[in-house]
Motif scaffolding. Structure first.
Motif, PDB file in Angstrom:
ATOM      1  N   LEU A 112      48.701  43.176  44.560  1.00 42.36           N
ATOM      2  CA  LEU A 112      49.932  42.726  43.936  1.00 42.36           C
ATOM      3  C   LEU A 112      49.639  42.594  42.452  1.00 42.36           C
ATOM      4  O   LEU A 112      48.610  42.029  42.061  1.00 42.36           O
ATOM      5  CB  LEU A 112      50.384  41.388  44.505  1.00 42.36           C
ATOM      6  N   VAL A 113      50.520  43.151  41.626  1.00 45.07           N
ATOM      7  CA  VAL A 113      50.274  43.222  40.187  1.00 45.07           C
ATOM      8  C   VAL A 113      51.490  42.657  39.454  1.00 45.07           C
ATOM      9  O   VAL A 113      52.628  42.992  39.783  1.00 45.07           O
ATOM     10  CB  VAL A 113      50.023  44.682  39.745  1.00 45.07           C
ATOM     11  N   ARG A 114      51.231  41.818  38.475  1.00 46.81           N
ATOM     12  CA  ARG A 114      52.298  41.238  37.655  1.00 46.81           C
ATOM     13  C   ARG A 114      51.963  41.456  36.194  1.00 46.81           C
ATOM     14  O   ARG A 114      50.838  41.215  35.758  1.00 46.81           O
ATOM     15  CB  ARG A 114      52.435  39.749  37.950  1.00 46.81           C
ATOM     16  N   ALA A 115      52.931  41.915  35.422  1.00 52.49           N
ATOM     17  CA  ALA A 115      52.751  42.114  33.984  1.00 52.49           C
ATOM     18  C   ALA A 115      52.949  40.778  33.269  1.00 52.49           C
ATOM     19  O   ALA A 115      53.856  40.018  33.582  1.00 52.49           O
ATOM     20  CB  ALA A 115      53.742  43.137  33.464  1.00 52.49           C
ATOM     21  N   ILE A 116      52.087  40.504  32.301  1.00 51.07           N
ATOM     22  CA  ILE A 116      52.160  39.299  31.482  1.00 51.07           C
ATOM     23  C   ILE A 116      52.476  39.746  30.052  1.00 51.07           C
ATOM     24  O   ILE A 116      51.739  40.552  29.488  1.00 51.07           O
ATOM     25  CB  ILE A 116      50.833  38.517  31.512  1.00 51.07           C
ATOM     26  N   SER A 117      53.549  39.231  29.498  1.00 51.75           N
ATOM     27  CA  SER A 117      53.916  39.599  28.126  1.00 51.75           C
ATOM     28  C   SER A 117      53.027  38.854  27.136  1.00 51.75           C
ATOM     29  O   SER A 117      52.350  37.881  27.488  1.00 51.75           O
ATOM     30  CB  SER A 117      55.381  39.261  27.855  1.00 51.75           C
ATOM     31  N   GLY A 118      53.044  39.287  25.904  1.00 55.85           N
ATOM     32  CA  GLY A 118      52.244  38.633  24.873  1.00 55.85           C
ATOM     33  C   GLY A 118      52.641  37.183  24.658  1.00 55.85           C
ATOM     34  O   GLY A 118      51.800  36.335  24.389  1.00 55.85           O
ATOM     35  N   THR A 119      53.934  36.881  24.791  1.00 56.80           N
ATOM     36  CA  THR A 119      54.373  35.497  24.603  1.00 56.80           C
ATOM     37  C   THR A 119      53.972  34.597  25.767  1.00 56.80           C
ATOM     38  O   THR A 119      53.817  33.394  25.591  1.00 56.80           O
ATOM     39  CB  THR A 119      55.898  35.414  24.421  1.00 56.80           C
ATOM     40  N   GLN A 120      53.763  35.179  26.949  1.00 55.90           N
ATOM     41  CA  GLN A 120      53.326  34.396  28.107  1.00 55.90           C
ATOM     42  C   GLN A 120      51.822  34.163  28.108  1.00 55.90           C
ATOM     43  O   GLN A 120      51.351  33.249  28.767  1.00 55.90           O
ATOM     44  CB  GLN A 120      53.695  35.107  29.405  1.00 55.90           C
ATOM     45  N   ALA A 121      51.065  35.011  27.426  1.00 60.53           N
ATOM     46  CA  ALA A 121      49.602  34.927  27.445  1.00 60.53           C
ATOM     47  C   ALA A 121      49.151  33.804  26.519  1.00 60.53           C
ATOM     48  O   ALA A 121      49.177  33.944  25.305  1.00 60.53           O
ATOM     49  CB  ALA A 121      49.002  36.263  27.018  1.00 60.53           C
ATOM     50  N   GLN A 122      48.749  32.687  27.095  1.00 61.00           N
ATOM     51  CA  GLN A 122      48.399  31.502  26.318  1.00 61.00           C
ATOM     52  C   GLN A 122      46.908  31.202  26.291  1.00 61.00           C
ATOM     53  O   GLN A 122      46.467  30.389  25.497  1.00 61.00           O
ATOM     54  CB  GLN A 122      49.126  30.285  26.896  1.00 61.00           C
ATOM     55  N   LYS A 123      46.138  31.824  27.172  1.00 57.65           N
ATOM     56  CA  LYS A 123      44.711  31.519  27.274  1.00 57.65           C
ATOM     57  C   LYS A 123      43.879  32.781  27.074  1.00 57.65           C
ATOM     58  O   LYS A 123      44.399  33.889  27.102  1.00 57.65           O
ATOM     59  CB  LYS A 123      44.403  30.940  28.661  1.00 57.65           C
ATOM     60  N   THR A 124      42.587  32.593  26.910  1.00 53.40           N
ATOM     61  CA  THR A 124      41.658  33.715  26.812  1.00 53.40           C
ATOM     62  C   THR A 124      41.106  34.007  28.200  1.00 53.40           C
ATOM     63  O   THR A 124      40.693  33.095  28.920  1.00 53.40           O
ATOM     64  CB  THR A 124      40.501  33.379  25.849  1.00 53.40           C
ATOM     65  N   TYR A 125      41.109  35.283  28.572  1.00 51.86           N
ATOM     66  CA  TYR A 125      40.569  35.730  29.854  1.00 51.86           C
ATOM     67  C   TYR A 125      39.554  36.831  29.587  1.00 51.86           C
ATOM     68  O   TYR A 125      39.518  37.405  28.511  1.00 51.86           O
ATOM     69  CB  TYR A 125      41.687  36.282  30.756  1.00 51.86           C
ATOM     70  N   ARG A 126      38.734  37.150  30.584  1.00 55.46           N
ATOM     71  CA  ARG A 126      37.777  38.248  30.474  1.00 55.46           C
ATOM     72  C   ARG A 126      38.181  39.333  31.460  1.00 55.46           C
ATOM     73  O   ARG A 126      38.294  39.086  32.658  1.00 55.46           O
ATOM     74  CB  ARG A 126      36.359  37.769  30.751  1.00 55.46           C
ATOM     75  N   CYS A 127      38.410  40.543  30.946  1.00 54.65           N
ATOM     76  CA  CYS A 127      38.829  41.680  31.768  1.00 54.65           C
ATOM     77  C   CYS A 127      37.648  42.148  32.619  1.00 54.65           C
ATOM     78  O   CYS A 127      36.576  42.436  32.082  1.00 54.65           O
ATOM     79  CB  CYS A 127      39.318  42.813  30.861  1.00 54.65           C
ATOM     80  N   PRO A 128      37.818  42.255  33.946  1.00 56.53           N
ATOM     81  CA  PRO A 128      36.715  42.733  34.781  1.00 56.53           C
ATOM     82  C   PRO A 128      36.447  44.229  34.623  1.00 56.53           C
ATOM     83  O   PRO A 128      35.401  44.713  35.033  1.00 56.53           O
ATOM     84  CB  PRO A 128      37.164  42.401  36.199  1.00 56.53           C
ATOM     85  N   GLY A 129      37.368  44.962  34.010  1.00 60.83           N
ATOM     86  CA  GLY A 129      37.179  46.401  33.841  1.00 60.83           C
ATOM     87  C   GLY A 129      36.265  46.755  32.690  1.00 60.83           C
ATOM     88  O   GLY A 129      35.435  47.656  32.793  1.00 60.83           O
ATOM     89  N   CYS A 130      36.376  46.041  31.573  1.00 61.16           N
ATOM     90  CA  CYS A 130      35.588  46.372  30.382  1.00 61.16           C
ATOM     91  C   CYS A 130      34.699  45.215  29.930  1.00 61.16           C
ATOM     92  O   CYS A 130      33.893  45.377  29.026  1.00 61.16           O
ATOM     93  CB  CYS A 130      36.508  46.777  29.235  1.00 61.16           C
ATOM     94  N   ASP A 131      34.856  44.050  30.531  1.00 65.99           N
ATOM     95  CA  ASP A 131      34.093  42.851  30.208  1.00 65.99           C
ATOM     96  C   ASP A 131      34.381  42.338  28.803  1.00 65.99           C
ATOM     97  O   ASP A 131      33.598  41.607  28.237  1.00 65.99           O
ATOM     98  CB  ASP A 131      32.592  43.092  30.419  1.00 65.99           C
ATOM     99  N   HIS A 132      35.517  42.726  28.225  1.00 73.32           N
ATOM    100  CA  HIS A 132      35.940  42.204  26.923  1.00 73.32           C
ATOM    101  C   HIS A 132      36.974  41.109  27.135  1.00 73.32           C
ATOM    102  O   HIS A 132      37.619  41.037  28.178  1.00 73.32           O
ATOM    103  CB  HIS A 132      36.539  43.302  26.053  1.00 73.32           C
ATOM    104  N   GLU A 133      37.139  40.283  26.108  1.00 78.07           N
ATOM    105  CA  GLU A 133      38.120  39.214  26.193  1.00 78.07           C
ATOM    106  C   GLU A 133      39.547  39.740  26.057  1.00 78.07           C
ATOM    107  O   GLU A 133      39.794  40.705  25.331  1.00 78.07           O
ATOM    108  CB  GLU A 133      37.887  38.188  25.087  1.00 78.07           C
ATOM    109  N   ILE A 134      40.455  39.084  26.753  1.00 77.80           N
ATOM    110  CA  ILE A 134      41.884  39.277  26.562  1.00 77.80           C
ATOM    111  C   ILE A 134      42.338  38.017  25.840  1.00 77.80           C
ATOM    112  O   ILE A 134      42.364  36.935  26.408  1.00 77.80           O
ATOM    113  CB  ILE A 134      42.626  39.433  27.898  1.00 77.80           C
TER     114      ILE A 134
END
Length: 97
Positions: A33-55
């Motif tokens: 199940l996949v949900r898109a998060i807009s830039g205004t909804q993104a409030q925290k820093t996450y780490r992408c498991p695909g590239c290991d870089h921060e979001i």
């Protein structure tokens, strides 16, 4: 003057146990199940498991979890859009930290 009615969606059901609007996707790694998060909804820093870089906050991205789960915090992963789309073509990243 008559009112215009907005078009109705075919099947606007929330997926994933009512954790929000998500779309179902299947791939070689299973059902998700996949949900898109807009830039205004993104409030925290996450780490992408695909590239290991921060979001970073303010960056649009995707949240994915296994379809058989209900979207619990332990199962959700935040991905860059491109990393999610290319996950079947790449191996796991080397951890840099």
């Amino acid at each position: 003057m008559p009112r215009r009615n907005a078009p109705k969606n075919e099947d606007p059901r929330p997926l994933g146990g009512g954790v929000g609007w998500a779309r179902a996707e299947s791939g070689p790694d299973g059902e998700w199940l996949v949900r898109a998060i807009s830039g205004t909804q993104a409030q925290k820093t996450y780490r992408c498991p695909g590239c290991d870089h921060e979001i970073r906050p303010g960056t649009p991205h995707l949240v994915a979890w296994p379809a058989e789960e209900t979207g619990s915090v332990e199962e959700r992963r935040h991905w860059h859009q491109g990393c999610w789309e290319s996950r079947g073509r790449r191996g796991p990243p080397a951890r840099r930290w």
